[in-house]
Design a protein around this motif. Structure first.
Motif, short mmCIF file in Angstrom:
data_model
loop_
_atom_site.label_atom_id
_atom_site.label_comp_id
_atom_site.label_asym_id
_atom_site.label_seq_id
_atom_site.Cartn_x
_atom_site.Cartn_y
_atom_site.Cartn_z
N VAL A 240 0.84 -1.20 0.00
CA VAL A 240 0.00 0.00 0.00
C VAL A 240 0.88 1.26 0.00
O VAL A 240 0.62 2.22 -0.73
CB VAL A 240 -0.93 0.00 1.23
CG1 VAL A 240 -1.64 1.33 1.37
CG2 VAL A 240 -1.93 -1.14 1.14
N ILE A 241 1.94 1.23 0.80
CA ILE A 241 2.83 2.40 0.84
C ILE A 241 3.47 2.61 -0.53
O ILE A 241 3.56 3.74 -1.01
CB ILE A 241 3.92 2.20 1.93
CG1 ILE A 241 3.27 1.93 3.28
CG2 ILE A 241 4.80 3.44 2.02
CD1 ILE A 241 4.26 1.70 4.40
N VAL A 242 3.88 1.52 -1.18
CA VAL A 242 4.47 1.65 -2.52
C VAL A 242 3.50 2.35 -3.47
O VAL A 242 3.88 3.24 -4.22
CB VAL A 242 4.82 0.28 -3.12
CG1 VAL A 242 5.45 0.45 -4.49
CG2 VAL A 242 5.77 -0.47 -2.23
N VAL A 243 2.23 1.91 -3.41
CA VAL A 243 1.25 2.45 -4.33
C VAL A 243 1.13 3.97 -4.16
O VAL A 243 0.97 4.71 -5.12
CB VAL A 243 -0.13 1.77 -4.11
CG1 VAL A 243 -1.22 2.45 -4.91
CG2 VAL A 243 -0.04 0.30 -4.50
N GLY A 244 1.25 4.44 -2.91
CA GLY A 244 1.00 5.86 -2.66
C GLY A 244 2.25 6.71 -2.59
O GLY A 244 2.17 7.93 -2.38
N ILE A 245 3.44 6.11 -2.75
CA ILE A 245 4.65 6.84 -2.42
C ILE A 245 5.26 7.56 -3.63
O ILE A 245 6.24 8.31 -3.48
CB ILE A 245 5.70 5.91 -1.74
CG1 ILE A 245 6.55 6.70 -0.75
CG2 ILE A 245 6.55 5.20 -2.78
CD1 ILE A 245 7.39 5.84 0.16
N ASN A 246 4.66 7.40 -4.81
CA ASN A 246 5.23 8.00 -6.03
C ASN A 246 5.57 9.47 -5.88
O ASN A 246 6.65 9.91 -6.25
CB ASN A 246 4.26 7.83 -7.21
CG ASN A 246 4.54 6.53 -7.93
OD1 ASN A 246 5.62 5.96 -7.77
ND2 ASN A 246 3.58 6.06 -8.69
N GLY A 247 4.60 10.23 -5.33
CA GLY A 247 4.80 11.66 -5.22
C GLY A 247 6.00 11.99 -4.33
O GLY A 247 6.85 12.82 -4.68
N VAL A 248 6.07 11.31 -3.18
CA VAL A 248 7.19 11.54 -2.26
C VAL A 248 8.51 11.16 -2.92
O VAL A 248 9.50 11.87 -2.82
CB VAL A 248 6.98 10.74 -0.95
CG1 VAL A 248 8.19 10.86 -0.06
CG2 VAL A 248 5.73 11.23 -0.23
N TYR A 249 8.50 10.02 -3.64
CA TYR A 249 9.75 9.59 -4.26
C TYR A 249 10.18 10.45 -5.44
O TYR A 249 11.35 10.47 -5.79
CB TYR A 249 9.70 8.09 -4.62
CG TYR A 249 10.49 7.31 -3.60
CD1 TYR A 249 9.93 7.04 -2.36
CD2 TYR A 249 11.81 6.92 -3.83
CE1 TYR A 249 10.65 6.40 -1.38
CE2 TYR A 249 12.54 6.28 -2.85
CZ TYR A 249 11.95 6.02 -1.63
OH TYR A 249 12.69 5.41 -0.65
N ALA A 250 9.23 11.16 -6.06
CA ALA A 250 9.63 12.12 -7.09
C ALA A 250 10.58 13.14 -6.48
O ALA A 250 11.60 13.50 -7.07
CB ALA A 250 8.39 12.79 -7.68
N TRP A 251 10.24 13.59 -5.26
CA TRP A 251 11.10 14.55 -4.55
C TRP A 251 12.41 13.91 -4.11
O TRP A 251 13.48 14.50 -4.23
CB TRP A 251 10.38 15.13 -3.34
CG TRP A 251 9.35 16.13 -3.73
CD1 TRP A 251 8.00 15.94 -3.81
CD2 TRP A 251 9.59 17.49 -4.11
NE1 TRP A 251 7.39 17.08 -4.24
CE2 TRP A 251 8.33 18.06 -4.42
CE3 TRP A 251 10.73 18.28 -4.23
CZ2 TRP A 251 8.20 19.38 -4.84
CZ3 TRP A 251 10.60 19.61 -4.64
CH2 TRP A 251 9.34 20.13 -4.94
N VAL A 252 12.31 12.68 -3.59
CA VAL A 252 13.52 11.98 -3.15
C VAL A 252 14.49 11.85 -4.32
O VAL A 252 15.69 12.13 -4.20
CB VAL A 252 13.17 10.60 -2.57
CG1 VAL A 252 14.43 9.77 -2.35
CG2 VAL A 252 12.41 10.74 -1.26
N ASN A 253 13.97 11.44 -5.48
CA ASN A 253 14.84 11.28 -6.65
C ASN A 253 15.40 12.62 -7.10
O ASN A 253 16.54 12.70 -7.57
CB ASN A 253 14.07 10.63 -7.81
CG ASN A 253 13.77 9.17 -7.53
OD1 ASN A 253 14.50 8.51 -6.81
ND2 ASN A 253 12.67 8.68 -8.06
#
Lengths: 254, 283
Positions: free
Chosen positions: A104-117
């Motif tokens: 579930v976290i993976v499904v929702g984490i795209n936005g946060v990981y855009a910033w991380v990347n």
């Protein structure tokens, strides 16, 4: 329970648990002609893709343990010393990842990981941020039981009355007394990170489990060898931990 | 002034709270909100999509898989825990069982999927042995790569998990209670059925719920084992996330993920309740 019955049950379980592991050893050393070969095991140290993945996974273990300790340890000590009323809240938050599946976290984490990347690039090490959340419940329990065995308040008051600042209290008085807890939190984190597949595969990072899965389609022997290697490594680590834990308990008793 | 000062210590836990906000709470909220959105506005279409037959089938399969492996894993794991609990804490057998259990229960499902492929998959060790001895093909229909295989392989991490979570409860049974029962003239069977089992029941049921949630949320084993089709919910999420044919499936993934949150949260809520009950006796 009669001793012979106990041993019989243990034997059946031993066959059930070790059967597949021995099969892996057998499968990974078989050749199509019916002979034996260590080629699949050799590939673990010669194949660049596998080697890279092993390196990335080990690096991730290290970074996850460090970030987990830096984040969790001061917070837990601080809560015990200054905010004891918030202990339940912190505990609840730390155990929350057990209730929210990693998927579930993976499904929702795209936005946060855009910033991380954006800030940290695309190397697999960025998975550290997600992995700290995954290991949180297990690390919390390990550290909490070790903190509970310690009279933190008295230690802190003694140090404070001798003129130590809060940073000194945490880093030089409390933490050195938490060896066993820190060790077990670290080992459990390593075991979890080493096999973590959900985040790595769905966010497209080539860690060891992802590469094991990848090789399953082309050269299953290499996959099986690497899989057996990681199971044995994790078991050895946990066995070692049980000895270390027992020794420090023994010392306290003496 | 006093009030302001009492807030100062809170600063110490701000980094931790900010971290959880970023990497745990925001992703969860994104999923929950996303499940009720389509093209940027409120919509129930993804929630409705949960009631189509493929998703219902996947939910049913997920529940069957989780429940069956929780019960099988729970019973066998409790048996193994009962066998090793009487061994002294420093015994090699007990340590070895616990270390192997920890490794199998927590070090990722991909390795475990490959363990069983190497055993009873094509060209696997047991497959070859049976083939040579009995001229029988045990890989028939590729059952290992469908529901029966999932149940078998999931038990390989459910039994060890049960050992880990149930052993503390068994350790909590005090020898004094057995002695007291014996002094009062209870037989072995009476001690078991009237003292030990009622005391352990809440912990046992709680462990079953934990196992259920664990299987329900597991992804790696199934992903490594099943490459075609999506028999269970986690694999439907994979299909929705990685689908290149059908665009705009992201929000369906949100809806299925929400369904998973609801199921796991209900199970874990019941678990917490049972844990409180059992901790009344077990300390």
């Amino acid at each position: 329970m009669k001793p012979w019955l106990r041993w019989l049950i243990l034997l059946v379980f031993a066959i059930y648990f070790f059967g597949p592991l021995l099969s892996m050893l057998d499968f990974s050393t078989k050749t199509t002609g019916g002979g034996r070969s260590g080629a699949a095991w050799k590939a673990l140290v010669t194949n660049h893709q596998v080697l890279d993945a092993i390196g990335q996974s080990l690096l991730l273990c290290l970074t996850t343990v460090i970030l987990m300790l830096v984040l969790l340890l001061p917070t837990m000590i601080w809560v015990r010393l200054r905010l004891p009323r918030l202990k339940r809240v912190i505990e609840f938050l730390c155990l929350l990842p057990l209730t929210i599946p990693a998927l579930v976290i993976v499904v929702g984490i795209n936005g946060v990981y855009a910033w991380v990347n954006y800030f940290f690039g695309y190397s697999p090490v960025v998975l550290t941020f997600a992995y700290v959340v995954l290991v949180l419940p297990y690390a919390y329990r390990a550290l909490d039981s070790s903190l509970s065995a310690l009279d933190v308040t008295t230690l802190a008051e003694a140090a404070r009355s001798l003129g130590a600042g809060w940073l000194t209290v945490i880093a030089r008085v409390v933490v050195p007394n938490l060896g066993a807890g820190i060790l077990s939190a670290a080992f459990i984190s390593v075991a979890l990170v080493l096999g973590e597949f959900t985040f790595a595969s769905l966010l497209n990072y080539q860690t060891l489990p992802v590469v094991i899965d990848l090789f399953g389609k082309s050269d299953a022997r290499v996959s099986v060898a690497a899989a057996l290697g990681s199971i044995v490594f994790a078991s050895a680590l946990l066995l070692l931990l049980s000895f270390a834990g027992a020794r420090s308990r023994g010392r306290k008793g003496a | 002034m006093r009030r302001a000062r009492s807030l100062v210590p809170l600063v110490g836990i701000l980094p931790f709270l900010a971290y959880l906000l970023l990497f745990l709470l925001i992703p969860t909220v994104v999923v929950i909100v996303g499940a009720f959105q389509e093209n940027g506005s409120f919509s129930l279409s993804n929630i409705h999509a949960l009631s189509n037959s493929a998703t219902i089938d996947a939910l049913r399969n997920s529940v069957v898989l989780s429940a069956s492996t929780a019960v099988i894993g729970g019973l066998l794991g409790a048996l193994l825990a009962a066998v090793i609990v009487s061994a002294p804490e420093r015994s090699v057998v007990r340590r070895a069982v616990l270390a192997l259990s920890g490794s199998l229960a927590q070090t990722g499902g991909v390795s475990l999927a490959f363990a069983w492929m190497a055993t009873i998959g094509l060209g696997g060790t047991l497959t070859t042995m049976v083939q040579n001895a009995l001229r029988l093909d045990i890989t028939g229909n590729g059952w290992l790569y469908a529901m029966p295989g999932l149940i078998l392989v999931y038990c390989y991490f459910q039994i060890p998990l049960m050992v880990i979570v149930f052993l503390p409860a068994l350790d909590g049974l005090r020898p004094q209670w057995r002695e007291a029962a014996e002094t009062l003239g209870a037989s072995r069977l009476q001690y078991l059925t009237q003292v030990a089992i009622p005391l352990l029941l809440p912990a046992f049921l709680g462990s079953l719920l934990l196992l259920f949630a664990n299987a329900f949320a597991a992804y790696a084993t199934a992903a490594a084992l099943v490459s075609q089709g999506s028999p269970i919910l986690p694999l439907m999420i994979r299909a929705a996330l990685t689908s290149e044919v059908v665009l705009g499936q992201q929000h369906l993934a949100y809806a299925i993920a929400l369904e998973m949150i609801v199921v796991v949260a209900l199970i874990m809520g019941a678990y917490a309740w049972l844990l409180r009950r059992s901790s009344r006796w077990m300390r």
